[in-house]
Scaffold this active site. Sequence first.
Site, mmCIF file in Angstrom:
data_model
loop_
_atom_site.group_PDB
_atom_site.id
_atom_site.type_symbol
_atom_site.label_atom_id
_atom_site.label_comp_id
_atom_site.label_asym_id
_atom_site.label_seq_id
_atom_site.Cartn_x
_atom_site.Cartn_y
_atom_site.Cartn_z
ATOM 1 N N HIS A 167 -2.164 6.799 4.271
ATOM 2 C CA HIS A 167 -1.225 5.988 4.354
ATOM 3 C C HIS A 167 0.616 6.106 3.935
ATOM 4 O O HIS A 167 1.088 5.309 3.808
ATOM 5 C CB HIS A 167 -1.471 4.689 4.685
ATOM 6 C CG HIS A 167 -0.868 3.458 5.672
ATOM 7 N ND1 HIS A 167 -0.849 2.402 4.866
ATOM 8 C CD2 HIS A 167 0.329 3.786 6.130
ATOM 9 C CE1 HIS A 167 0.086 1.329 6.263
ATOM 10 N NE2 HIS A 167 1.110 2.245 6.566
ATOM 11 N N CYS A 181 0.988 -1.239 0.102
ATOM 12 C CA CYS A 181 0.285 -0.249 0.298
ATOM 13 C C CYS A 181 1.201 1.002 0.166
ATOM 14 O O CYS A 181 0.314 2.094 -1.030
ATOM 15 C CB CYS A 181 -0.826 -0.075 0.956
ATOM 16 S SG CYS A 181 -0.666 -0.284 2.926
#
Length: 606
Positions: free
Chosen positions: A147, A86
Amino acid sequence: MPPMRGVSALLATLAAGLASPASASSPFSSFLAQPARPNVLILLVDDLGYGDIGAYGNSTIKTPHIDLLAAEGIKLTQHLAASPICTPSRASLLTGRHAVRLGLTGSKIARVMPSPATPGGIPLEEMTIASMLRKAGYATGMVGKWHVGMGSNCSHCPLAHGFDSYWGMPVTNVQACAQKGEWMTQSSMLHFITDQWPASLVFRAALALLAISASLVLSGKLSSRAFFAQCALTFALLYTVYWVPSTIMLLNHKACVLYEGNAVIEQPVQLKYLTHRETHHAVRFIDEHARRADERPFFLYMAYTKVHTALFVADEREGLSAHGPYGDNVEEMDWSVGEILAALERHGLGDNTWVYMSSDNGPWRESRDEGGACGFAPGDSEHEMAGSKAQTWECGLRVPGIIRWRARYGRTGRVEHAATSNLDIFPTIAAIAGLPVPPHVSERAYAPAPAGIVDGRDLSPLLEARLPAGEPLHDFIFHYCDLTVSAVRHGRYKAHFATTKWEDERAHTCPSALVCKCAAVAHDPPLVFDIVADPAERRPIAPGSDAEADAAVARMREARARQEASVIGVPSQTERRPEVGNFPCCGFPHPGWRRILAVLLDRCGC
Ligand SMILES: *[C@@H]1O[C@H](CO)[C@@H](O)[C@H](O)[C@H]1NC(C)=O
Ligand SMILES: *[C@@H]1O[C@H](CO)[C@@H](O)[C@H](O)[C@H]1NC(C)=O
């Protein structure tokens, strides 16, 4: 280079650029004589598999809203994440650049941002889609999972990267957010303790002390009672070095925080209705934009917390799907997509909004029933694609990719098989917003890419159906495993220079490590597949058996070496040592010793 990458150049050419050179020459200009600059909506799902939605061949899961988007838009069948995990994938989506250029990846302790207390993030001088569009006069907003680094006191949060507003989880949802299970593995925890100062110092001092005392006991110079006392002290020390990191890493559910702008508003986050709340904020962004009759176009980045574990759905959705809690999660996410698209239609914005829907990487097969499906790519309807999230096998990289812009492309329902990357989204958005498309790293020249140059390509020729048949958008697509290129895509061939060592050979996973190391086994000569005919990577082409493949391999080998040499080493942000003082702590001002104490004593929360 100016501090804001290319911004001044963009602004200088903006006036000219607004006349949208693409619209003049395109056969599609008839759809809208002078298309106003479109709104831009990105719908990014976390860990959603290629095989998890109806439009990509899943007949038992119900995703009617995403399917409709595909039916009205363009479905990409070979859309590849720049990284199979990610943080680097999201950084690449936002900047159009490989994560190694930004330091948004690591290979040792953390491949992703491991803690909200990690000091770094996307370097502030990098341009993101949001900062580019905001400079060009867009209203910008983000909802959901960031993130890509919070920095100290939110110095690298979304508001620092071009978003006017933000509501969501700046780190990620993990098992610990549901207060069960662990996310960080014992082995990465051990790495943290043995390698990261000051934990490593305490750890080594404790071991040394024990060794000395043990030898003193053996030579009779120390009583065994004193030795036991010392053991207790050492244990306390070791516990402390475990306790501090486990408090501030994603092992602690207090690390699961919800932010509005730069402020923590909920700690720990309440997962149950989070998708509803995210949807509410995304819809509200669109509603308010319309109510204000804002002249500016908008950019909304909706980055779903779903469908990553910990799984959660609203009570009324439990058990609705045919695929257990995971299926319920996918269907709830699809419902949300429907709500957001309906908001566009309600305000008459459906036609002139450029919509992109995708996933950050392949499904997390290690979580078994709680992870998604790799799916079947065109070319092989019998075998699922190989691998899992975090691996450069096709399942880790190939993601759904749907783009709709009815005002310009029409209601097409087209399927495009050309290989594309999520690195392409940044330059494509520049183009559709009428901005100068940032220069692409020359694949032939391989000059080191300075700031201002992207790795992605403008997809417009493909989307506007004016790419000559058979002409690839990319000469080469590099599949990064952390800091190195482990596989290369070139035409119909994919060469693996390094692959995973699977713990579970049948499932293609590494359950005990949570994800596999992606470059554990080197291949020389590389392992080569015709990825178009054999997307499940079952039939390697033996060297010497196919002259065309051999020639392609020679080019890929050279391209890989030059690509790696062209990347100027940037310090890793993911491997920076988390600092207790950076840990979000609702109710305690930043920074100060009271806050540090509150973090260590688990007093933060709201
Ligand atoms: C931290 O951020 C908040 C909100 O932006 C700000 O009010 C505060 O002054 C900052 N504190 C420090 C020490 O930078
Ligand atoms: C459809 O999705 C579910 C949930 O991921 C999965 O279990 C199932 O195998 C998928 N079906 C196909 C045909 O891929």
